[in-house]
Scaffold this motif. Structure first.
Motif, PDB file in Angstrom:
ATOM      1  N   TYR A 134       1.001  -1.235   0.044  1.00 42.20           N
ATOM      2  CA  TYR A 134       0.182   0.096   0.164  1.00 42.20           C
ATOM      3  C   TYR A 134       0.862   1.355  -0.029  1.00 42.20           C
ATOM      4  N   LEU A 135       1.869   1.197   0.747  1.00 44.72           N
ATOM      5  CA  LEU A 135       2.649   2.393   0.788  1.00 44.72           C
ATOM      6  C   LEU A 135       3.612   2.589  -0.360  1.00 44.72           C
ATOM      7  N   TRP A 136       4.044   1.325  -1.134  1.00 50.44           N
ATOM      8  CA  TRP A 136       4.829   1.379  -2.277  1.00 50.44           C
ATOM      9  C   TRP A 136       3.885   2.383  -3.213  1.00 50.44           C
ATOM     10  N   PHE A 137       2.571   1.718  -3.406  1.00 49.06           N
ATOM     11  CA  PHE A 137       1.910   2.335  -4.395  1.00 49.06           C
ATOM     12  C   PHE A 137       1.357   3.669  -4.051  1.00 49.06           C
ATOM     13  N   SER A 138       1.112   4.121  -2.797  1.00 51.25           N
ATOM     14  CA  SER A 138       0.832   5.466  -2.404  1.00 51.25           C
ATOM     15  C   SER A 138       1.888   6.466  -2.617  1.00 51.25           C
ATOM     16  N   GLN A 139       3.289   5.882  -2.515  1.00 50.45           N
ATOM     17  CA  GLN A 139       4.177   7.081  -2.687  1.00 50.45           C
ATOM     18  C   GLN A 139       4.647   7.056  -4.240  1.00 50.45           C
ATOM     19  N   PHE A 140       4.290   6.155  -4.899  1.00 53.20           N
ATOM     20  CA  PHE A 140       4.487   6.148  -6.393  1.00 53.20           C
ATOM     21  C   PHE A 140       3.502   7.013  -6.866  1.00 53.20           C
ATOM     22  N   MET A 141       2.182   6.635  -6.710  1.00 49.08           N
ATOM     23  CA  MET A 141       0.900   7.233  -7.084  1.00 49.08           C
ATOM     24  C   MET A 141       1.223   8.773  -6.962  1.00 49.08           C
ATOM     25  N   LEU A 142       1.350   9.034  -5.628  1.00 50.66           N
ATOM     26  CA  LEU A 142       1.350  10.493  -5.369  1.00 50.66           C
ATOM     27  C   LEU A 142       2.505  11.391  -6.321  1.00 50.66           C
ATOM     28  N   ILE A 143       3.557  10.800  -6.360  1.00 52.84           N
ATOM     29  CA  ILE A 143       4.779  11.409  -6.967  1.00 52.84           C
ATOM     30  C   ILE A 143       4.491  11.420  -8.400  1.00 52.84           C
ATOM     31  N   TRP A 144       3.983  10.395  -8.986  1.00 55.40           N
ATOM     32  CA  TRP A 144       3.645  10.387 -10.508  1.00 55.40           C
ATOM     33  C   TRP A 144       2.496  11.445 -10.669  1.00 55.40           C
ATOM     34  N   PRO A 184       9.343  17.943 -10.583  1.00 58.65           N
ATOM     35  CA  PRO A 184      10.668  17.500 -11.188  1.00 58.65           C
ATOM     36  C   PRO A 184      11.577  16.939  -9.873  1.00 58.65           C
ATOM     37  N   GLU A 185      11.593  17.686  -8.731  1.00 61.42           N
ATOM     38  CA  GLU A 185      12.526  17.091  -7.599  1.00 61.42           C
ATOM     39  C   GLU A 185      12.050  15.631  -6.971  1.00 61.42           C
ATOM     40  N   GLU A 186      10.837  15.513  -7.294  1.00 63.02           N
ATOM     41  CA  GLU A 186      10.390  14.180  -6.670  1.00 63.02           C
ATOM     42  C   GLU A 186      10.474  13.034  -7.475  1.00 63.02           C
ATOM     43  N   VAL A 187       9.818  13.308  -8.920  1.00 63.29           N
ATOM     44  CA  VAL A 187       9.902  12.128 -10.038  1.00 63.29           C
ATOM     45  C   VAL A 187      11.437  11.360 -10.357  1.00 63.29           C
ATOM     46  N   THR A 188      12.557  12.388 -10.126  1.00 64.51           N
ATOM     47  CA  THR A 188      13.657  11.950 -10.597  1.00 64.51           C
ATOM     48  C   THR A 188      14.125  10.672  -9.999  1.00 64.51           C
ATOM     49  N   TYR A 189      13.666  10.350  -8.704  1.00 64.57           N
ATOM     50  CA  TYR A 189      13.921   9.116  -7.961  1.00 64.57           C
ATOM     51  C   TYR A 189      13.247   7.826  -8.840  1.00 64.57           C
ATOM     52  N   TYR A 190      12.101   8.267  -9.340  1.00 63.70           N
ATOM     53  CA  TYR A 190      11.369   7.094 -10.097  1.00 63.70           C
ATOM     54  C   TYR A 190      11.790   6.999 -11.632  1.00 63.70           C
ATOM     55  N   LEU A 191      12.321   7.876 -12.062  1.00 64.64           N
ATOM     56  CA  LEU A 191      12.733   7.928 -13.466  1.00 64.64           C
ATOM     57  C   LEU A 191      14.191   7.156 -13.467  1.00 64.64           C
ATOM     58  N   THR A 192      14.945   7.359 -12.706  1.00 67.76           N
ATOM     59  CA  THR A 192      16.133   6.611 -12.432  1.00 67.76           C
ATOM     60  C   THR A 192      16.018   5.244 -12.377  1.00 67.76           C
ATOM     61  N   ARG A 193      14.855   4.717 -11.644  1.00 72.12           N
ATOM     62  CA  ARG A 193      14.888   3.401 -11.377  1.00 72.12           C
ATOM     63  C   ARG A 193      13.666   2.830 -12.428  1.00 72.12           C
ATOM     64  N   ARG A 194      12.824   3.474 -12.882  1.00 73.02           N
ATOM     65  CA  ARG A 194      11.921   3.052 -13.953  1.00 73.02           C
ATOM     66  C   ARG A 194      12.508   2.666 -15.185  1.00 73.02           C
ATOM     67  N   ASP A 195      13.501   3.827 -15.561  1.00 74.32           N
ATOM     68  CA  ASP A 195      14.274   3.612 -16.933  1.00 74.32           C
ATOM     69  C   ASP A 195      15.298   2.728 -17.059  1.00 74.32           C
ATOM     70  N   ASN A 196      16.034   2.643 -15.806  1.00 74.08           N
ATOM     71  CA  ASN A 196      17.149   1.599 -15.807  1.00 74.08           C
ATOM     72  C   ASN A 196      17.035   0.374 -14.938  1.00 74.08           C
ATOM     73  N   PHE A 197      15.983   0.212 -14.193  1.00 74.44           N
ATOM     74  CA  PHE A 197      16.058  -1.090 -13.408  1.00 74.44           C
ATOM     75  C   PHE A 197      14.533  -1.611 -13.394  1.00 74.44           C
ATOM     76  N   THR A 198      13.892  -1.475 -14.623  1.00 71.07           N
ATOM     77  CA  THR A 198      12.463  -1.505 -14.835  1.00 71.07           C
ATOM     78  C   THR A 198      12.203  -2.885 -14.225  1.00 71.07           C
ATOM     79  N   PHE A 199      12.914  -4.084 -14.532  1.00 77.14           N
ATOM     80  CA  PHE A 199      12.345  -5.422 -14.295  1.00 77.14           C
ATOM     81  C   PHE A 199      12.642  -5.504 -12.679  1.00 77.14           C
ATOM     82  N   LEU A 200      13.850  -5.232 -12.180  1.00 70.04           N
ATOM     83  CA  LEU A 200      13.986  -5.304 -10.769  1.00 70.04           C
ATOM     84  C   LEU A 200      12.936  -4.265  -9.866  1.00 70.04           C
ATOM     85  N   TYR A 201      12.709  -3.130 -10.228  1.00 69.79           N
ATOM     86  CA  TYR A 201      11.845  -2.246  -9.621  1.00 69.79           C
ATOM     87  C   TYR A 201      10.343  -2.881  -9.652  1.00 69.79           C
TER      88      TYR A 201
END
Length: 397
Positions: A264-274, A279-296
């Motif tokens: 629930y907290l994973w999705f809440s954090q992701f959804m609110l930032i998305w 910009p200063e919030e989405v940078t964390y997810y862009l790094t992980r989504r673009d380069n570690f998609t399978f793992l993340y």
């Protein structure tokens, strides 16, 4: 009944540590010439020290929670919780060694805010320097560790005194009740701020108001997996004969519930930032989504789908094989969660789970298991004078 660490268990933990050392050394040799080798070692030190320290701390939190709520069902497995919480001093040592190493290397390319050049040339990092500076960082860290150690030591000593003196059992129980409530107050604050200091500050430009709760939920779930797996192991070996299916069911429910809390907290954090798309919030997810998609996203699937699909039913929460199978998978998934929190921010897009990562993880796992099993030998497996022991022995749901 007194617990003894079997020769097989000693051999297994020794093999785990030996394999971990070999894998680590091979990983280091294979990475020779890589200018990020030092950062990889420091990053893995942080991943594993934080992960296993968190399990010891999670057990201390769970013990304090039972004291503060005057729960009865857990009394028969109290020593199992105390054995896992007993890893806390070792976890504190591991964390302090890691953080000292990073301090002496000006952050070791893990904490960029510790590097004077970065602070001088990065206005965002410089703007946070009133909080993110080494002196204040160490004041906070020492405060966290001292408070945790003092409470752990107090709970441990009173537990032994309760065994030795039945006349003091009620007084000690109410003292644990008060101390448990006090610990929860400290923990509610420290569990968030320490995760900001030790993990979130890796990505210095990024922040999330949910990050502390998210990190805590992962730690709590990992702790419950260790508790249920250890209880099942002891039952299999003929110990804890009074632990029944209802106790196992409750541990299974805690595992299920904390897994869903983390999801629930994973999705809440992701959804609110998305949704906000700042910009200063989405940078964390862009790094992980673009380069570690399978793992993340794979890590989220493991930690959410497995308990939802397999642990939903009542019978599954009472089945030793199912609980162990799902627990080990989720346990690995939460180690990956910590890895994903650390590595993309330190190594960058080139990070991958290799022999060095696996070796250090297996080494720490073997050490953790050996310490916990040894802790079980230091006191009778049943807290004989616990006021709620009779209620726990007759626990039936």
């Amino acid at each position: 009944m007194e617990f003894q660490v079997s020769n097989k268990a000693k051999m297994l933990t020794t093999v785990l540590m030996a394999v971990g050392i070999v894998f680590t050394l091979v990983g280091v040799v294979m990475a020779m010439g890589d200018h990020q080798l030092g950062t990889k070692i420091y990053s893995n030190m942080l991943v594993n020290s934080f992960f296993f320290f968190g399990i010891g701390l999670g057990a201390l939190f769970f013990l304090a929670l039972q004291y503060a709520t005057e729960t009865g069902w857990y009394a028969v497995i109290k020593r199992v919780i105390e054995a896992v919480a007993g890893f806390l001093p070792f976890g504190i040592g591991m964390m302090l060694v890691t953080l000292l190493t990073l301090s002496f290397t000006h952050g070791g390319h893990v904490y960029m805010w510790m590097d004077p050049d970065t602070v001088a040339h990065d206005s965002l990092v410089s703007g946070k320097s009133a909080y993110l500076n080494q002196a204040f960082f160490w004041i906070r860290t020492i405060a966290y560790m001292a408070i945790y150690f003092i409470f752990w030591r107090g709970f441990k000593n009173r537990s032994i005194q309760q065994d030795q003196n039945a006349d003091m059992a009620i007084d000690l129980h109410f003292k644990n009740y008060r101390k448990g409530a006090a610990f929860l107050v400290f923990f509610a604050y420290f569990s968030s701020t320490s995760s900001w200091d030790w993990i979130m500050s890796i990505d210095t430009h990024w922040f999330s108001t949910l990050f502390g709760w998210y990190t805590f939920a992962g730690t709590w779930c990992s702790t419950m997996i260790v508790l249920v797996t250890l209880t099942l192991y002891l039952k299999k070996k003929g110990y804890l004969p009074k632990v029944n299916e209802s106790h196992i069911h409750d541990l299974g429910k805690w595992t299920f519930a904390t897994s869903f809390l983390w999801s629930y907290l994973w999705f809440s954090q992701f959804m609110l930032i998305w949704y906000a798309n700042i910009p200063e919030e989405v940078t964390y997810y862009l790094t992980r989504r673009d380069n570690f998609t399978f793992l993340y996203f794979g890590m989220f699937f493991i930690n959410f789908a497995f308990p939802m699909l397999i642990l939903m039913s009542r019978d599954a929460k009472r089945h030793a094989g199912i609980l162990t199978f799902v627990g080990l998978i989720i346990f690995a998934g939460h180690w990956l969660d910590v890895w994903v929190m650390v590595m993309p921010g330190t190594i960058g897009p080139k990070a991958s789970v290799g022999l060095l990562d696996l070796g250090m993880a297996v080494l720490c796992l073997g050490f953790f298991v050996r310490v916990v099993l040894t802790n079980l030998t230091k006191a009778p497996l049943v807290a004989v004078n616990h006021p709620f022991l009779d209620e726990s022995l007759h626990h039936d749901i």
